[in-house]
Write an enzyme that holds these catalytic residues in place. Sequence first.
Site, PDB file in Angstrom:
ATOM      1  N   GLY A  65      23.068  50.617 -22.192  1.00 14.82           N
ATOM      2  CA  GLY A  65      24.616  50.581 -22.414  1.00 14.82           C
ATOM      3  C   GLY A  65      25.452  51.611 -23.017  1.00 14.82           C
ATOM      4  O   GLY A  65      26.415  51.908 -22.689  1.00 14.82           O
ATOM      5  N   ALA A  75      21.905  48.486 -25.557  1.00 20.18           N
ATOM      6  CA  ALA A  75      22.530  47.439 -25.981  1.00 20.18           C
ATOM      7  C   ALA A  75      21.429  46.783 -27.139  1.00 20.18           C
ATOM      8  O   ALA A  75      20.312  47.072 -27.222  1.00 20.18           O
ATOM      9  CB  ALA A  75      22.746  46.262 -24.610  1.00 20.18           C
ATOM     10  N   GLU A 120      16.692  49.650 -17.975  1.00 16.94           N
ATOM     11  CA  GLU A 120      16.687  48.396 -17.934  1.00 16.94           C
ATOM     12  C   GLU A 120      15.625  47.540 -17.165  1.00 16.94           C
ATOM     13  O   GLU A 120      15.066  46.426 -17.593  1.00 16.94           O
ATOM     14  CB  GLU A 120      18.113  47.833 -17.460  1.00 16.94           C
ATOM     15  CG  GLU A 120      19.368  47.716 -18.470  1.00 16.94           C
ATOM     16  CD  GLU A 120      20.044  49.330 -18.395  1.00 16.94           C
ATOM     17  OE1 GLU A 120      21.078  49.341 -19.051  1.00 16.94           O
ATOM     18  OE2 GLU A 120      19.355  50.248 -17.968  1.00 16.94           O
ATOM     19  N   GLU A 161      25.922  53.765 -20.091  1.00 20.09           N
ATOM     20  CA  GLU A 161      27.205  53.173 -19.234  1.00 20.09           C
ATOM     21  C   GLU A 161      28.397  53.508 -19.998  1.00 20.09           C
ATOM     22  O   GLU A 161      29.452  53.719 -19.111  1.00 20.09           O
ATOM     23  CB  GLU A 161      26.778  51.570 -19.032  1.00 20.09           C
ATOM     24  CG  GLU A 161      25.568  51.302 -17.950  1.00 20.09           C
ATOM     25  CD  GLU A 161      25.149  50.096 -18.186  1.00 20.09           C
ATOM     26  OE1 GLU A 161      25.270  49.506 -17.073  1.00 20.09           O
ATOM     27  OE2 GLU A 161      24.648  49.454 -19.097  1.00 20.09           O
TER      28      GLU A 161
END
Length: 260
Positions: free
Chosen positions: A112, A66, A135, A115
Amino acid sequence: MNYENILAVVDDHILTITIDRPKKLNALNRDTIQELHECLKDAREDKDVKVVIITGSGEKAFVAGADISEFADYSPKEGKRLSADGQNKLFDYVANFPKPVIAAINGFALGGGLELAMAAHFRIASDNAKMGLPEVSLGVIPGYGGTQRLPQLVGKGRAMEMIMTANMIDANQALQYNLVNHVVELAELEDFCNEMAAKILKNSMCAIKGAIKAINANYEAGKNGFEIEIEEFGRAFGTEDFKEGTSAFLNKRKADFPGK
């Protein structure tokens, strides 16, 4: 539709979506998530689109994570909203998409990015791919479904290890973990994914839609996957695809599914 952060091309019923932010290693920001949602929403209604492939531009990254600069100063309330909005617009949307979604992982798939790949219905990785959920090294946890989908794919123990250590794994280890379905050379990734999509296109898209729903039901709280399977199995009997499929089988010919 013209996009700033993604490229979308349809060829032979296959929509290839390329996340195109190479200077940021294709990191996901709010605008990119929104564009992906809009593109997939259009594809959902487009009868010409039957299979979706998601990949990243260049050879270094699928999605490197992200865009941290967007939320570094968020409050807990804002962070919660960020996670909920992202899951609703993109990650859950992909997971429950009624048409097959293949993640073509070309390089880094971190945070992300992994994910997003895990939300796809299955994953094909290039041999230079590296995957991880780092993360916790930033003082946060995966917020786009990572804590739920990673254990489903690799098991609880390995998911705990990957998330707690924040370590990356390479493509071959990801294959060993069942995180990806296949590993191919980078130069072959696009062709391999298109060949896989072509195999899918030979089958009933109505049946595939029902199968996606039934498989996903097994992983959703409060749903009985067996009941959904029975429901979707019965529904299939009312489709033209079922009539064509059974007729073709009985008459020893290849089926030509109308997709309805």
